[in-house]
Structure formats: structure tokens, C-alpha cells
Design an enzyme around this catalytic site. Structure first.
Site, mmCIF file in Angstrom:
data_model
loop_
_atom_site.group_PDB
_atom_site.id
_atom_site.type_symbol
_atom_site.label_atom_id
_atom_site.label_comp_id
_atom_site.label_asym_id
_atom_site.label_seq_id
_atom_site.Cartn_x
_atom_site.Cartn_y
_atom_site.Cartn_z
ATOM 1 C CE1 TYR A 1 -13.080 -19.465 29.319
ATOM 2 C CE2 TYR A 1 -14.551 -17.698 28.639
ATOM 3 C CZ TYR A 1 -13.289 -18.269 28.651
ATOM 4 O OH TYR A 1 -12.247 -17.649 28.011
ATOM 5 C CB CYS B 1 -20.041 -6.231 27.567
ATOM 6 S SG CYS B 1 -19.938 -6.276 25.761
ATOM 7 C CG ASP C 1 -10.485 -26.513 28.863
ATOM 8 O OD1 ASP C 1 -10.592 -25.534 29.640
ATOM 9 O OD2 ASP C 1 -10.090 -26.411 27.692
ATOM 10 C CG ASP C 2 -13.500 -23.480 30.750
ATOM 11 O OD1 ASP C 2 -14.058 -23.382 29.646
ATOM 12 O OD2 ASP C 2 -12.390 -22.976 30.993
ATOM 13 C CG ASN D 1 -23.300 -8.400 29.361
ATOM 14 O OD1 ASN D 1 -22.896 -8.899 28.321
ATOM 15 N ND2 ASN D 1 -23.379 -9.088 30.499
ATOM 16 N N GLY D 2 -25.192 -7.998 26.434
ATOM 17 C CA GLY D 2 -26.190 -8.926 25.930
ATOM 18 C C GLY D 2 -26.327 -8.833 24.423
ATOM 19 C CB THR E 1 -12.035 -21.085 33.730
ATOM 20 O OG1 THR E 1 -11.591 -19.935 33.023
ATOM 21 C CG2 THR E 1 -13.438 -20.856 34.236
#
Length: 542
Positions: free
Chosen positions: A260, A2, A370-371, A105-106, A308
């Protein structure tokens, strides 16, 4: 994953909501399910708007105009715990004590035991399955233990310190106390990011908390400073107070932020995301060159998987002296497939999102960069697209090592069975996604690519690669429970208002939502707070 944001303007007569909305749009990549803003206006009155949907859709001019007040908290969400129900959109609110707004966030590991404690001991009702609401109530309960009508900074530091002793997991949080100020704190391991910045105006200074430094840059704030692990920061119009409130723990920011999640123009914990991705490309080039020589394969062109991996792919191509081409054209109006709910939706949206140009693929041995490779859904579709337009051979190079373990710290890849690398070696992964060859970055090279820009960080959370969890407390039973909660077949049963429409709030217990009802507050006030900290708030149905 988030995005969180807190803003305090020195001039309380200026509304903070327009800048909070702009800041959330810069964090949109961190969550696309829901978003919300709560502001604090005259006499400590809260005003909120939150709903499912993108920032640009939820916060139109009319919605922003109703968010009154010179300080506020914002959030963009995609759920890794709980459901996609818009009743779980953040920020959350409790009226007791003092009126607190909270964004997080978490992910907590010990949520079940904490939930029982809140119910049995603190007698606080947790109305959703979100651990963010649980964290808010832990904080509120610790503040309530002071028994004070008015609290001070020391009381807040003590409450947050107690919370950090109670909780295990990853969390970066921003809170707002009615008529008082804004607060940010970060888990003792610093797994999830949050920082602060300030902006000088004629009458004083404005202050900002955000998940990434790009928000500060874009809004004209400077002096970006990461909140330290285990640190709490309190900002009022009188100034800034900081204190480390947790016992010493290993500082281990999540390395996947650099691979990412974070924007390339952000700086996290003193590390430029852009520079770290350049270094990943350089290191990956060495590994790719070694593998290609062993297999006697010649590559004609290097093509990134947008967006990315572009930085790493360009450095890789330069290091190997190979042509770099943009072979995929991206539709920018489709969200990030990795964080979309459901395999079917992710698979369908890959082709809506990308179109392969035959000119760059036909008859060539193509190296796709790709990442990372997570579920393999995107990789499989992209490889097939390349072959459909005539690619002779498709080799995939991943900037990250194979992801074989659950993430328990707030990234949505909890089910090991969903991870394409789980239980497979490199050759089996290539077969599963339809590639002729897959080359993975080594973990030591990935760590070195990031750490070189801040050698003071000795450890990163690399649990998705190693299965070693820096916080401890992650049992096999917990992993199975998490997988059952977040498996796609469970998530797809959740009914979500995809249009992101607002609904009026109804008074429930705890935070204003009735159990089982999809209700979310419309733009409007949460009434009852005095301009001094200490008066209990109640919901006002607008």
C-alpha cells in the site's frame, strides 16, 4: 507513516530548500498532516519552516526563499504516536550538543521507559509526546557523553550504536549537525525504509537521503542504495562514511510498504514496488479463480479501487481473461482516506473522493480489487456506491490477507477493535462491509510475490496479519496502551490548525516549544551555531 529527506549540496552557496520541498511533494503520500524543512546556512545557522498542511500549501515561494543553506532535512508526517498538534511537526531540533536537527519515520515500543530515563538520568526535557523527539534526545545525550568540543565520525557512529542498543522498535532517521553534515540510520531489523543517492556536478557531488527512490529519480540523483539494517551513514562535503553500528538482527522490512504505502515507481530494498504488485495480482487471480469455481459464480468485469490496486487488478484481469474497466473516477484533491483522522471523516471523504460510473456497474457481477481491507470504512462505502448504480453482485478481492492485529511500527492501525477482520471470519467480514463475497490473498502468496524480486530477504514484517512482532517486546499491556492513545475518540479530541498556518516559535526548554502551547516556528533562523561543530545553539525568535 512518514516521509524523510536529507540533502547536502556540494556548493554551499546554493540553497537546498527548493529541491527538498520538491522531494517532499513526491513523498506526500506518506503523510498529509504536517510537513517541515530545516536548512543549515552560513556559520551553522539553522533556518526552519514547518506547519500542519500539505507541502504545496506550507512551502510557497516566500517560505522557501527564507530557508537559506546548502544542506537541510525535510519531513512529511501523519501521526501514529502523540497528537496531531502542529507543535509535533518535524524536523525537531535541540541546541545541545552542537545543534542537531532530526526527522524520523517509525515508532518506538519502549518509549515510556526511555522517557523516564531521559528525565531521571540524562535530565533532558522532552517537550512533546512524539517518540521522534525522544529519539533525537537519546542521540543528543549519547553525543554529549563524549564531552568533546568537536566530534568526529567515530563519535557519531558510537552515539548511534548506543541509541540502537537503547531502543526497541522501527525507525528510519535523518539528522543534520550544524556546520558538519547529514546523517541517516535505520533500525537493526530494517523495518522502515531509507536510502541514499548521489549526483555528479562540475565541482563535486551532491548527496541525498530519502524514504523512497522516486525522490532520487525525480531530482536527477543516481546510484540509489538502501541504508542497510543497523547501518549509519554520515555525509559531509569531504565524503561519505558508513558503518554497521548494531548487532546482527533479522532483516525484516515491512511488507505493507509494498502492498500500500510506497509509490509504485519506487524501489525498496532492491524490490520494484510495481513488479511486486503485478505479482500480487497474478497470485490473487489463482485464489479468486478457485473460490469462484467453488461458489459457481461468474464475474463480468474487474474494477480496481483507485489508485494503489490498479497494477494488481490489471494483472488479475489478464490472468483470468476478464474485462478490466475503470469504474471509479477519482477526485485527486482529496487525501488518502486510510490516513485521515476519524471514522466520520474517512466515511465522508470516500464519496467526495470517488464517483461510480453506472455504465460499468449496472446489471453486472463486479469483482472489485483493493490493496487491503483495514477498517472496512472505505470498502463499505465503495460497495454501497457500486450497488447504488446497479451492480448485481459485488465481490471484493484483497491483495493482502485479513488484517487482524495492531501495527506497532509506524502505521496508523493500532486499535484491533477498529479492524474489520478482527474477530471475524471471511464470511463475517463480507457481511460487515456489505459484499456478496470477499477473497483474500494468502500470506504465503503475498510474501512470495514480494520476495521473488530479492530472494536474499528471508523474512518480512507481517505482524498485522500474524500478530508476531519481529522486534519482540510487544506485550498485551503495551497494545492496550497504544490502542487507548490512538483510538479515534481520543484523536478527535485534539484541536488541529487545519489551515497549516505558521506561528512564531517561543523559547521553551529542550526544543523551543512550551508545554501545552500550539506554537511552531515560522520561516526564520535558529541562531547561534558556529560553522564548526561544538558551539551550543539557542533559539532565535524571528
Amino acid at each position: 507513516m512518514c516521509g524523510i529527506l536529507g540533502l547536502l549540496l556540494h556548493d554551499a552557496s546554493v540553497d537546498a530548500a527548493p529541491e527538498i520541498s520538491e522531494g517532499l511533494s513526491l513523498l506526500q503520500h506518506r503523510g498529509q498532516d504536517a510537513c517541515g524543512i530545516v536548512t543549515c546556512g552560513p556559520k551553522g545557522r539553522f533556518f526552519q519552516c514547518k506547519a500542519n498542511g500539505m507541502v504545496r500549501d506550507v512551502f510557497d515561494e516566500k517560505a522557501i526563499a527564507k530557508l537559506i543553506g546548502g544542506m537541510g532535512v525535510g519531513h512529511v508526517r501523519y501521526p501514529t504516536a502523540g497528537s496531531s498538534d502542529h507543535a509535533e511537526a518535524q524536523p525537531f531540533y535541540v541546541n545541545s550538543p552542537y545543534g542537531i536537527v532530526f526527522a524520523h519515520n517509525g515508532n518506538l515500543i519502549d518509549g515510556a521507559s526511555l522517557l523516564h530515563s531521559m528525565d531521571a538520568t540524562a535530565h533532558r526535557h522532552i517537550n512533546t509526546s512524539s517518540d521522534s523527539e525522544l529519539l533525537l534526545n537519546l542521540f543528543a545525550n549519547n553525543l554529549q557523553q563524549t564531552g568533546k568540543f568537536r566530534i568526529n565520525e567515530d563519535d557519531i557512529f558510537t552515539a548511534i550504536g548506543g541509541l540502537m542498543k537503547q531502543c526497541t522498535g522501527a525507525y528510519a532517521c535523518v539528522a543534520m549537525l550544524a556546520g558538519f553534515g547529514i546523517i541517516a540510520f535505520r533500525d537493526p531489523n530494517g523495518i522502515r525504509p531509507v536510502g541514499m543517492a548521489s549526483r555528479s556536478i562540475s565541482s563535486g557531488r551532491d548527496y541525498l537521503f530519502a524514504s523512497e527512490s522516486i525522490v532520487a529519480d525525480a531530482l536527477g540523483f543516481s546510484e540509489w542504495e538502501d541504508v542497510k539494517p543497523g547501518e549509519a551513514v554520515i555525509i559531509t562535503r569531504s565524503g561519505v562514511s558508513k558503518k554497521r553500528v548494531a548487532e546482527h538482527a533479522t532483516f525484516a522490512p515491512d511488507i505493507f510498504e509494498f502492498v500500500y504505502f510506497a509509490r509504485p515507481d519506487s524501489v525498496l530494498d532492491g524490490i520494484s514496488v510495481y513488479r511486486s504488485r503485478m505479482a500480487m495480482g497474478d497470485a490473487l487471480a489463482v485464489e479468486v479463480e478457485k473460490v469462484l469455481k467453488e461458489r459457481n459464480i461468474a464475474v463480468d468485469v474487474v474494477i480496481p479501487v483507485p489508485d494503489t490496486s490498479r497494477v494488481a487488478a490489471l494483472n488479475l484481469a489478464q490472468k483470468l481473461n476478464l474485462p478490466y474497466r475503470e469504474g471509479f473516477i477519482k477526485n485527486r484533491y482529496v487525501g488518502r482516506t486510510f490516513i485521515m483522522p476519524g471514522q466520520q471523516m474517512r466515511r465522508r471523504n470516500v464519496r467526495r473522493k470517488l464517483n461510480a460510473m453506472a455504465l460499468e456497474f449496472s446489471g453486472k457481477n463486479v469483482l472489485l480489487v483493493d490493496d487491503s481491507i483495514v477498517r472496512g470504512t472505505t470498502s463499505e462505502e465503495i460497495i454501497q456506491m457500486a450497488k447504488d448504480v446497479g451492480a448485481k453482485m459485488v465481490i471484493v478481492a484483497s491483495c493482502a490477507p485479513p488484517i487482524r492485529h495492531s501495527n506497532v511500527y509506524g502505521i496508523d492501525m493500532p486499535s484491533r477493535a477498529e479492524l474489520v477482520a478482527y474477530g471475524r471470519n471471511t464470511e463475517e467480514i463480507a457481511e460487515a462491509i456489505g459484499a456478496d463475497l470477499v477473497v483474500f490473498q494468502t500470506l504465503p502468496d503475498l510474501i512470495a510475490s514480494v520476495r521473488q524480486f530479492n530472494p536474499s530477504i528471508s523474512t518480512f514484517d507481517c505482524s498485522v496479519f500474524t500478530g508476531e512482532y519481529v522486534t519482540g517486546g510487544v506485550s498485551e499491556e503495551y497494545l492496550r496502551q497504544l490502542e487507548s492513545l490512538r483510538a479515534d475518540n481520543v484523536r478527535n479530541k485534539v484541536t488541529v490548525d487545519s489551515q497549516g498556518g505558521s506561528h512564531e516559535s517561543e523559547v521553551g526548554r529542550g526544543n523551543g516549544f512550551r508545554n501545552g502551547e500550539n506554537v511552531v516556528a515560522s520561516s526564520g533562523p535558529i541562531n547561534g551555531a558556529d560553522d564548526t561543530v561544538g558551539l551550543h545553539n539557542t533559539w532565535n525568535v524571528s
